[in-house]
Scaffold this motif. Sequence first.
Motif, mmCIF file in Angstrom:
data_model
loop_
_atom_site.group_PDB
_atom_site.id
_atom_site.type_symbol
_atom_site.label_atom_id
_atom_site.label_comp_id
_atom_site.label_asym_id
_atom_site.label_seq_id
_atom_site.Cartn_x
_atom_site.Cartn_y
_atom_site.Cartn_z
ATOM 1 N N ILE A 1 0.877 -1.166 0.000
ATOM 2 C CA ILE A 1 0.000 0.000 0.000
ATOM 3 C C ILE A 1 0.913 1.214 0.000
ATOM 4 O O ILE A 1 1.666 1.433 0.942
ATOM 5 C CB ILE A 1 -0.927 0.008 1.230
ATOM 6 N N GLU B 1 -7.849 0.278 2.159
ATOM 7 C CA GLU B 1 -7.202 -0.459 1.065
ATOM 8 C C GLU B 1 -6.843 -1.878 1.478
ATOM 9 O O GLU B 1 -6.935 -2.815 0.677
ATOM 10 C CB GLU B 1 -5.940 0.289 0.623
ATOM 11 N N ASN C 1 -2.113 5.039 -1.964
ATOM 12 C CA ASN C 1 -2.283 3.989 -2.979
ATOM 13 C C ASN C 1 -2.724 4.513 -4.340
ATOM 14 O O ASN C 1 -3.411 3.813 -5.090
ATOM 15 C CB ASN C 1 -3.250 2.922 -2.480
#
Length: 206
Positions: free
Chosen positions: A44, A203, A176
């Motif tokens: 990420i 995420e 991200n």
Amino acid sequence: MIKLFSALIFSFLIPLTAAAAEYSDGNGYTTIKTPVRTSDPSKIEVTEIFWYGCPHCYKLEPITHAWEQNKPSDVDFKFLPAVFGRGWLAHAKAFYVADLLGIEDKLRADLFNAIHVERRNLNSEDALANFFVNYGVSEDEFHKQFNSFAVNSRLSQADAKIRAYGARGVPGLIVNGKYLVTAETANGNENIYNVVDFLIEKERQK
């Protein structure tokens, strides 16, 4: 007892749900219209867009440093120097010189301090070359790197990414390649990384 246990669980779920709903598009962060590809899909990615000459970036630096030191193992953290004005170019190039030489993490806080506390004029190539001498970089080596193809290439890539993110000021945090977090969206520098942590978890759940 069953009813009491259920009530207790529900009482804990209420604040958790509220916390999960604390941030949304337009409240804490802005969703980037077209996601930008990250360097490593297995991580990420969190990217800070900054300028050494920015007083807000200077104030965010200790918060960034503390967060970076304790970032989760599945997070890839990067810095991206912005050039939103003519006077920003030298600082952006200096970042890439330091990065290529592996000393950016050593001089970052000192450079911020020299500009914002000591009020030193470090806006020219020569002044920055003199500053880098303190980190074992000769002036000749600095000038060579400052004007190198590698530095200019990275500058072009950074400019393209920043335009793709839709960022128009600094500091800005990109999570991200999908979300932009600023002091304005997060309601203050001190809350920026709370929003970033929220988006990381968002995420991660995906």
